[in-house]
Design an enzyme around this catalytic site. Structure first.
Site, mmCIF file in Angstrom:
data_model
loop_
_atom_site.group_PDB
_atom_site.id
_atom_site.type_symbol
_atom_site.label_atom_id
_atom_site.label_comp_id
_atom_site.label_asym_id
_atom_site.label_seq_id
_atom_site.Cartn_x
_atom_site.Cartn_y
_atom_site.Cartn_z
ATOM 1 N N GLY A 259 0.843 -1.199 0.000
ATOM 2 C CA GLY A 259 0.000 0.000 0.000
ATOM 3 C C GLY A 259 0.871 1.238 0.000
ATOM 4 O O GLY A 259 2.028 1.198 -0.406
ATOM 5 N N CYS A 262 2.787 5.325 -2.897
ATOM 6 C CA CYS A 262 3.699 5.169 -4.045
ATOM 7 C C CYS A 262 3.409 3.924 -4.899
ATOM 8 O O CYS A 262 3.098 4.057 -6.076
ATOM 9 C CB CYS A 262 5.136 5.130 -3.562
ATOM 10 S SG CYS A 262 5.553 6.570 -2.583
ATOM 11 N N ARG A 329 -2.550 6.493 3.686
ATOM 12 C CA ARG A 329 -2.956 6.528 2.280
ATOM 13 C C ARG A 329 -2.785 5.150 1.648
ATOM 14 O O ARG A 329 -1.745 4.527 1.770
ATOM 15 C CB ARG A 329 -2.125 7.558 1.503
ATOM 16 C CG ARG A 329 -2.552 8.990 1.815
ATOM 17 C CD ARG A 329 -1.663 9.983 1.123
ATOM 18 N NE ARG A 329 -0.312 9.952 1.655
ATOM 19 C CZ ARG A 329 0.714 10.631 1.106
ATOM 20 N NH1 ARG A 329 0.520 11.357 0.028
ATOM 21 N NH2 ARG A 329 1.905 10.572 1.650
#
Ligand code: UGA
Length: 432
Positions: A259, A262, A329
């Site tokens: 995850g 990037c 994120r």
């Protein structure tokens, strides 16, 4: 040297602090006034191990300053570093270039003397050419070169990686620009292995590296699936594979999928670019698909562990996309939590650093605990979703006394399986 850095996120801020620590005169620029106000007031805006102290020292030395004004940051700079976000387009997944384009147009107005505009944001191949054209359009008299200077820092290890770079890749189309970047990295001495290549090669190296690492993770995750069926142990398999220096031991830890801001973004952007050129990249396409599916499979693994219990209480340990960061994120943990919520699960979570960011994503749909034991209190299963070192040394005997039913689903293979089983836990891990 005088350096202006545009963007104070996970790339821009550690880079600014690092370059100031090396002795350069750095101005960090960000359009978000709250961030700049906080940084000016001496309050760091993100968590990175070891960064705060260096940040404080750099500010005290007078070599690190912050501003919202592009003019102030760019005007006298020898090097302007672009470190703004290139988030994925919600539908096509191509890299969204609006922040790069806006920054290029704005900085162009303030260039004075020869300046190297170095792009650290991860950008589609050919962006260097586009930025060059934009700056020339806005300011035809400007004396500048655009170089690609991709970033290879890992979140959570940004300080370590900054001061111990594996490599510095420089995509410069002129010798003059290459020499400026050499000077920027001169304080590293022999430590920085520099490779000078064509600008488009440099832009490609960034995507090619991230996509390769993502594929490596996907490979070991597939191998873990195989080991679960075949009776092998993926730890032993990874160790044996990693002893071959051609393969290398790193990035062979199986888990709930990769995850972060990037790998998911860059694999998708690479696939999008390749499709645009009519080039088939089936390995990357498959990796993206399998990594997406893995999160749902992992949520099912947790639900299966409590399938016999009505309204089970699930204690989640870890919400960040990996250990050592507060960043949620594209976190596999958050996606798994989302999938569990769809099944109406009762979730209480703990993360040493990422709870504030998690709250922004799921709010009060889950409960938040003060520590791992607090999360485990009355729970039917503890699910380890992030590889925090803190969880590795958890007192399992105490954890058991807190729980209603002693069950562990360890999606990072972090806890001591043998000890857990000896203590009477039912333990489900990955790949063994
Ligand atoms: C990644 C690259 O490692 C950096 O070199 C690069 O600079 C950065 O992206 C970027 O493009 O800016 P980062 O996203 O911080 O760094 O995180 P990684 O440490 O690479 O981990 C990415 C994901 O892979 C995490 O979810 C992690 O848990 C997972 N992972 C990593 C595994 O599941 N297994 C592994 O063996 C390694």
């Amino acid at each position: 040297m005088k350096v202006g850095i545009i963007g104070t996120g996970y790339v821009g801020l550690p880079t600014g602090v690092g370059l100031a620590t090396l002795g350069h005169d750095v101005v960090c620029i960000d359009a978000v006034a709250e961030k700049i106000d906080s940084l000016k007031a001496g309050k760091i805006t993100l968590f990175e191990d070891g960064l705060e102290e260096l940040f404080r020292k750099a500010v005290e030395s007078g070599r690190l300053r912050f501003t919202c004004s592009m003019k102030e940051g760019v005007g006298s700079a020898d090097v302007v570093i672009l470190a703004v976000g290139t988030p994925p387009h919600p539908v096509t997944k191509e890299a969204d270039m609006k922040y790069i384009h806006a920054a290029a147009r704005e900085l162009a107005q303030y260039l004075t003397g020869y300046t190297v505009v170095a792009n650290k944001s991860t950008v589609p191949v050919g962006t260097g050419d586009a930025v060059d054209r934009m700056i020339r359009d806005v300011n035809p008299a400007a004396d500048f070169d655009v170089v690609s200077l991709p970033e290879f820092l890992r979140e959570g290890f940004a300080v370590h990686d900054f001061f111990n770079p594996d490599r510095v890749i420089v995509g410069a189309n002129t010798e003059k620009a290459a020499n400026v970047i050499k000077e920027l990295y001169a304080p590293f001495g022999e430590k920085a292995r520099m490779l000078f290549v064509k600008r488009r090669s440099s832009e490609t190296i960034k995507y090619a590296s991230n996509a390769f690492l993502a594929m490596k993770i996907n490979y070991i995750n597939e191998m873990a699936n195989f080991c679960e069926k075949s009776g092998a142990d993926v730890f032993e398999v990874a160790k044996g594979m990693g002893m071959d220096t051609r393969i290398g031991a790193k990035f062979l830890n199986p888990g709930p999928g990769y995850g972060g801001s990037c790998f998911p973004k860059d694999t998708n952007a690479m696939a999008y670019m390749a499709r645009g050129y009519g080039v088939e990249m089936s390995l990357i396409e498959t990796t993206i698909r399998q990594n997406d599916a893995r999160k749902t499979q992992m949520a099912e693994r947790i639900l299966n562990a409590v399938a016999d219990i009505e309204n089970p209480k699930i204690a989640v340990l870890g919400l960040a996309f990996k250990g050592g960061t507060d960043d949620c994120r594209e976190s596999p943990a958050m996606e798994i939590v989302g999938a569990l919520l769809k099944h109406g699960a009762d979730i209480i979570a703990f993360d040493p650093k990422a709870m504030d960011n998690a709250k922004k994503l799921v709010g009060d749909k889950i409960k938040y605990a003060a520590d791992a034991f607090d999360a485990a209190r009355g729970a039917d299963v503890v699910a380890v979703l992030t590889e925090w070192v803190d969880f590795k040394s958890l007192d399992l005997a105490r954890l058991k006394t807190e729980m209603k039913t002693p069950r562990i689903v360890d999606l990072r293979n972090l806890l001591d399986k043998d000890e857990a089983v000896k203590l009477g836990f039912s333990y489900v891990g990955i790949g063994r």
